[in-house]
Design a protein around this motif. Sequence first.
Motif, PDB file in Angstrom:
ATOM      1  N   HIS A  88     -22.034  -6.940 -25.102  1.00 48.29           N
ATOM      2  CA  HIS A  88     -23.023  -7.031 -24.214  1.00 48.29           C
ATOM      3  C   HIS A  88     -22.441  -7.973 -22.985  1.00 48.29           C
ATOM      4  O   HIS A  88     -22.337  -7.669 -22.233  1.00 48.29           O
ATOM      5  N   ILE A  96     -29.711 -13.378 -23.052  1.00 47.54           N
ATOM      6  CA  ILE A  96     -30.648 -12.908 -23.453  1.00 47.54           C
ATOM      7  C   ILE A  96     -31.364 -12.828 -23.915  1.00 47.54           C
ATOM      8  O   ILE A  96     -33.033 -11.794 -23.965  1.00 47.54           O
ATOM      9  N   ILE A 135     -33.944 -11.834 -20.984  1.00 50.69           N
ATOM     10  CA  ILE A 135     -34.347 -10.247 -20.940  1.00 50.69           C
ATOM     11  C   ILE A 135     -35.357  -9.719 -21.453  1.00 50.69           C
ATOM     12  O   ILE A 135     -35.792  -9.433 -21.377  1.00 50.69           O
ATOM     13  N   VAL A 136     -35.529 -10.454 -22.992  1.00 55.73           N
ATOM     14  CA  VAL A 136     -36.438 -10.208 -24.022  1.00 55.73           C
ATOM     15  C   VAL A 136     -38.180 -10.292 -23.275  1.00 55.73           C
ATOM     16  O   VAL A 136     -39.002  -8.916 -23.291  1.00 55.73           O
ATOM     17  N   GLU A 191     -35.360  -3.318 -20.922  1.00 52.58           N
ATOM     18  CA  GLU A 191     -35.610  -2.357 -22.245  1.00 52.58           C
ATOM     19  C   GLU A 191     -34.204  -1.726 -22.875  1.00 52.58           C
ATOM     20  O   GLU A 191     -33.823  -2.002 -23.966  1.00 52.58           O
ATOM     21  N   TRP A 220     -31.390  -2.016 -22.023  1.00 49.60           N
ATOM     22  CA  TRP A 220     -30.286  -2.836 -21.710  1.00 49.60           C
ATOM     23  C   TRP A 220     -29.644  -3.415 -22.897  1.00 49.60           C
ATOM     24  O   TRP A 220     -29.184  -3.818 -23.918  1.00 49.60           O
ATOM     25  N   TYR A 221     -31.452  -3.683 -23.112  1.00 53.99           N
ATOM     26  CA  TYR A 221     -31.169  -4.455 -24.608  1.00 53.99           C
ATOM     27  C   TYR A 221     -31.273  -3.714 -25.804  1.00 53.99           C
ATOM     28  O   TYR A 221     -30.545  -4.336 -26.841  1.00 53.99           O
ATOM     29  N   ALA A 254     -27.748  -3.482 -26.458  1.00 52.87           N
ATOM     30  CA  ALA A 254     -27.125  -5.444 -26.683  1.00 52.87           C
ATOM     31  C   ALA A 254     -27.700  -5.799 -27.545  1.00 52.87           C
ATOM     32  O   ALA A 254     -26.666  -6.547 -28.154  1.00 52.87           O
ATOM     33  N   GLU A 255     -28.557  -5.934 -28.351  1.00 55.01           N
ATOM     34  CA  GLU A 255     -29.111  -6.205 -29.775  1.00 55.01           C
ATOM     35  C   GLU A 255     -28.327  -5.206 -31.415  1.00 55.01           C
ATOM     36  O   GLU A 255     -28.606  -5.816 -32.656  1.00 55.01           O
TER      37      GLU A 255
END
Lengths: 239, 302
Positions: B238, B245, B248-249, B282, B284-285, B288-289
């Motif tokens: 990412h 990070i 963002i959560v 959400e 995006w993550y 990324a996760e």
Amino acid sequence: MTQLALVIDLNVCVGCHACVTNCKQWNTSGAAGSLVDENPYGLNPTGTFFNRVQTFEVGTFPNTETVHFPKSCLHCEDPPCVPVCPTGASYKRKEDGIVLVDYDKCIGCLYCSWACPYGVREFDEERKVMTKCTLCVDRIYDESLPEERRQPSCVLACPPGARLFGDVHDPESEVSTAIRERGGYALMPEAGTNPSNHYLPRRKTTIAVHEDQLYRASNPHKIDGAPFDQNMPSITEEL
Amino acid sequence: MRPNFSVLFLTTLIGAAQGLFIALFACELLSPTALEANFFVGGSVIILLFSGLGLLASFFHLGHPERAWRAMMMWRTSWLSREVIALPAFMGAAFAYGVAHHLEMGSNITIAVGVVGVVMSITLFVCTAMIYAAVKVLKEWAHPLTIVNFTLLGSASGFTLAAAYANFMAPELTMNLAQVAFFLTAVSLVTRGSSLLRNANLTPVSTLQSAIGIKHPRIVQKSQGSMGGSYNTREYFHGKSAEFIKTIVPSFLVLSFIAPLLLVMSVPVLAFILQYVGLLAERWYFFAEAKHPQNMYYQGVA
């Protein structure tokens, strides 16, 4: 059914990158067009390669071993990249098991590269299509070449002969024999991809040295009692 | 994985459109008072606007958008191909629904078209989610929760949008729609929270040992075959810092869930805007996760 594949001997590979450069040379000169090279002489050169040699250090200093690890498409028997392709551009040939991309059908959605656990597909930023190792499909069947040259470029280039090429479904082939007799293994077996390419493990390299070889028993100077031999212990009865 | 903004817009926009269609049809079936045809026509226009923008956004992540039609070919094996068929089919159903109401064809026809639309809406949720859930090597995605989350998050934002829309067009329905939106948002907070917890505690199936086939506990990469980076170092990372990070959560949890839960009953328009922005984060993550196993081959440069 034929399944062409590479068998790479990690005990022999010296990490010279000859396979990388010859692969790039052959595949950038082909009918499909050149493989992209961005900033080739700049600070951050980046481009598409079908084959890369990576280097790993195994163990803790000073007891380490350097392992050179060539990585290209493994031409899986159950390729996860093929069923996900929405256009059918990504396919596995029935006749020889080579996994290929039809560059004219690829829409560049990148989905196949997500499905591959090995990261062997590289998107060409210039042609905007997914590219990958073709096992040099454009030369291994080329009858204008002498038969011994009808092999993938990487195999032909490898100076120590660490790369073998052949049909892994033919039990009598050179590659099958190598896999069978030298402990050939597949990468990430847990991924369920059933890769066709295999790797041969590192081996303990030992040489049997006998005492008479060490002191060169057959050296005629010994019999003459030459000066350089005087400090050596007497070694064999027969002298 | 690298989040691609066109995919973030595609999945969030069509999710809201699909949820809005389900909400509209629920209004037609359950509304105690007869609703004006314009309520459904306007709703269908919004659905087509959202899904059309989503469809447009989807073209931007393609290397060859002019060949996009080819993506319909492999529906037998590819969920992406199925989505490419399901999205226009859903839009067609929404268009027909609007036309049926506009021409006042009668409830038999509108309900029949509505049923088709709801089926297409759910089909599209499944197809979109299965694109990700079918990638077996990404354990964060390859789970039924992915389908549950795509469906619930899309439906929640769709019902919030419906409440905001009803606020202008049919105020008597706003509270009921807001209540459903509240319920769906609360449930999706639980399911998305579950997947966050699950993903945080995943143990990778593949290790560097299985990746290169050398069974030694200590292996360090010294070179990855290039120094200037490659497709492999761009597409699967990412590229943001650990601090980003960490922010963002909580951001998307507040924007997608907490804020809409607090606001949907009183200011549904604001609730929808905040929820939509939150869902972008959400999504995006979500990318990324997901940790791709190929990253094990790209741990060091020398």
